[in-house]
Design a protein around this motif. Structure first.
Motif, PDB file in Angstrom:
ATOM      1  N   PRO A 133      50.612  52.687  21.356  1.00 51.34           N
ATOM      2  CA  PRO A 133      49.606  51.783  21.919  1.00 51.34           C
ATOM      3  C   PRO A 133      48.183  52.274  21.698  1.00 51.34           C
ATOM      4  O   PRO A 133      47.922  53.488  21.649  1.00 51.34           O
ATOM      5  CB  PRO A 133      49.964  51.748  23.405  1.00 51.34           C
ATOM      6  N   ALA A 134      47.267  51.316  21.576  1.00 47.98           N
ATOM      7  CA  ALA A 134      45.860  51.657  21.374  1.00 47.98           C
ATOM      8  C   ALA A 134      45.208  52.185  22.646  1.00 47.98           C
ATOM      9  O   ALA A 134      44.089  52.705  22.594  1.00 47.98           O
ATOM     10  CB  ALA A 134      45.108  50.431  20.868  1.00 47.98           C
ATOM     11  N   ASN A 135      45.880  52.044  23.781  1.00 45.66           N
ATOM     12  CA  ASN A 135      45.357  52.525  25.060  1.00 45.66           C
ATOM     13  C   ASN A 135      45.323  54.049  25.050  1.00 45.66           C
ATOM     14  O   ASN A 135      46.340  54.709  25.277  1.00 45.66           O
ATOM     15  CB  ASN A 135      46.237  52.010  26.205  1.00 45.66           C
ATOM     16  N   ALA A 136      44.150  54.619  24.796  1.00 43.62           N
ATOM     17  CA  ALA A 136      44.038  56.074  24.662  1.00 43.62           C
ATOM     18  C   ALA A 136      44.452  56.790  25.935  1.00 43.62           C
ATOM     19  O   ALA A 136      44.980  57.909  25.883  1.00 43.62           O
ATOM     20  CB  ALA A 136      42.605  56.451  24.281  1.00 43.62           C
ATOM     21  N   ALA A 137      44.222  56.175  27.091  1.00 46.81           N
ATOM     22  CA  ALA A 137      44.571  56.821  28.360  1.00 46.81           C
ATOM     23  C   ALA A 137      46.071  56.975  28.526  1.00 46.81           C
ATOM     24  O   ALA A 137      46.533  57.830  29.284  1.00 46.81           O
ATOM     25  CB  ALA A 137      43.999  56.023  29.529  1.00 46.81           C
ATOM     26  N   LEU A 138      46.850  56.159  27.819  1.00 46.81           N
ATOM     27  CA  LEU A 138      48.300  56.225  27.923  1.00 46.81           C
ATOM     28  C   LEU A 138      48.879  57.353  27.077  1.00 46.81           C
ATOM     29  O   LEU A 138      49.943  57.893  27.393  1.00 46.81           O
ATOM     30  CB  LEU A 138      48.906  54.883  27.501  1.00 46.81           C
ATOM     31  N   VAL A 139      48.190  57.723  26.014  1.00 45.84           N
ATOM     32  CA  VAL A 139      48.693  58.745  25.102  1.00 45.84           C
ATOM     33  C   VAL A 139      48.677  60.101  25.787  1.00 45.84           C
ATOM     34  O   VAL A 139      47.720  60.464  26.479  1.00 45.84           O
ATOM     35  CB  VAL A 139      47.851  58.779  23.813  1.00 45.84           C
TER      36      VAL A 139
END
Length: 356
Positions: free
Chosen positions: A74-80
């Protein structure tokens, strides 16, 4: 299901990228940067005593793993999975996040599932080991292959030092209470491994489409409610009475209207093919639930129904449902100081064997 040939074709470049970024594919642990959190880390106090807080409901994804089955991280950096989240943890007063990964691999064939889970669990373990004072992890398992899932749970706990396991609330529309999954539940019970259940919505309910995010707002807690109810009524919790199951979002709707469950088979006995070993509401006192129920009154009720010893702190990070999970517990009515300490971290420390 994807096969091994498709797996090796699709993963060569993504996994090379993961290694360049400092990742690991089953051997050496990656060299994660030793990054600190905010310089202003919130110290949570109860009655003048510093309390260690543990968030059991925190999401992440491991970079490069979704690409192994033809999906994209996912592009959601906070999820990585990274230490970037430490700043928000420090601001919100979260000392330890227990990281879990929502399943995206339940349609994958056996040998590819083995490779995906091995890579994912090893990366998760290495990250948590590199930052052991701030992160703990829950093993992922390919429950569509129950015997393999049992092996993966044991490997995750015994070899990799993960603190339990995580599951979706169903597997390809098959209930977790299906007898086919008993080998996994037997292994979880034998290991004393906590299992965190997170919903995946109810996509079969077309009525949830439309405005209001009902697919999540109603679908997610409903998914959990159905899963837990089947575990009770199909006898899974009777066959494996020492299971340690923790349900996200306060257990969905079940604790809020549990007494109706006690009356269903009494009112319509001809529609019940088996009888649970005890009243359905009594099982709630052996399950665990996170505190993500939004209001102080809802948390008070959850404690009243399930017992304070069964409630653990949950934030749903990085999804911005709340940034005040700690204050939610501190401000809930009817709780003693000991209750608040238990919910903020004490229960999770005991459940997951996290150093205090």
């Amino acid at each position: 299901m994807l096969n091994r040939r498709q797996f090796f074709t699709r993963t060569a470049l993504p996994l090379t990228g993961a290694l360049i970024a400092g990742g690991s594919v089953g051997g050496r642990a990656p060299a994660f940067a030793q990054v600190g959190g905010s310089s202003k880390r919130r110290q949570v106090m109860v009655a003048g005593r510093r309390v260690k807080t543990v968030d059991v409901h925190s999401h992440c994804v491991v970079p490069g793993v979704m690409e192994m089955i033809g999906q994209k991280t996912p592009a959601n950096a906070a999820l990585v999975m990274s230490t970037d989240r430490l700043q928000q943890m420090d601001e919100q007063g979260i000392d330890v996040e227990v990281l879990s990964i929502n399943p995206f691999w339940y349609a994958v064939e056996r040998e590819l599932a083995r490779a995906v889970i091995k890579t994912q669990n090893e990366q998760l373990s290495a990250f948590c080991a590199a930052h052991a004072d701030r992160f703990a992890g829950l093993a992922t398992v390919a429950l569509q292959h129950p015997d393999l899932a049992a092996e993966q749970l044991e490997d995750g706990i015994k070899r990799l030092g993960l603190r339990g396991g995580s599951l979706g609330a169903s597997v390809n529309s098959e209930e977790l209470a299906s007898a086919r999954f008993d080998p996994f539940w037997a292994k979880a019970e034998a290991l004393g491994a906590p299992i965190f259940i997170h919903p995946q919505g109810a996509p079969e309910l077309r009525r949830l489409q439309g405005n209001g995010l009902l697919t999540n707002v109603i679908g997610n807690p409903l998914d959990t409610t159905i899963a837990l109810s089947h575990l009770i009524f199909e006898g899974t919790l009777d066959r494996f009475p020492r299971l340690k199951i923790c349900a996200a979002h306060g257990g969905g709707y079940l604790p809020s209207y549990a007494d109706r469950s006690d009356h269903g088979c009494l009112t319509f006995p001809e529609q019940c093919s088996k009888t649970p070993g005890k009243r359905p509401t009594e099982y709630l006192k052996q399950l665990y639930f996170d505190s993500l129920v939004f209001s102080g009154e809802a948390l008070r009720h959850l404690v009243a129904v399930c017992g304070v010893s069964q409630i653990v702190l949950g934030t749903d990070y990085p999804y911005p449902w709340t940034s005040t999970a700690v204050d939610h517990v501190l401000g809930a009515p009817g709780l003693s100081d000991a209750d608040r300490v238990a919910i903020l971290g004490g229960n999770a420390i005991s459940l997951l064997n996290i150093p205090s």
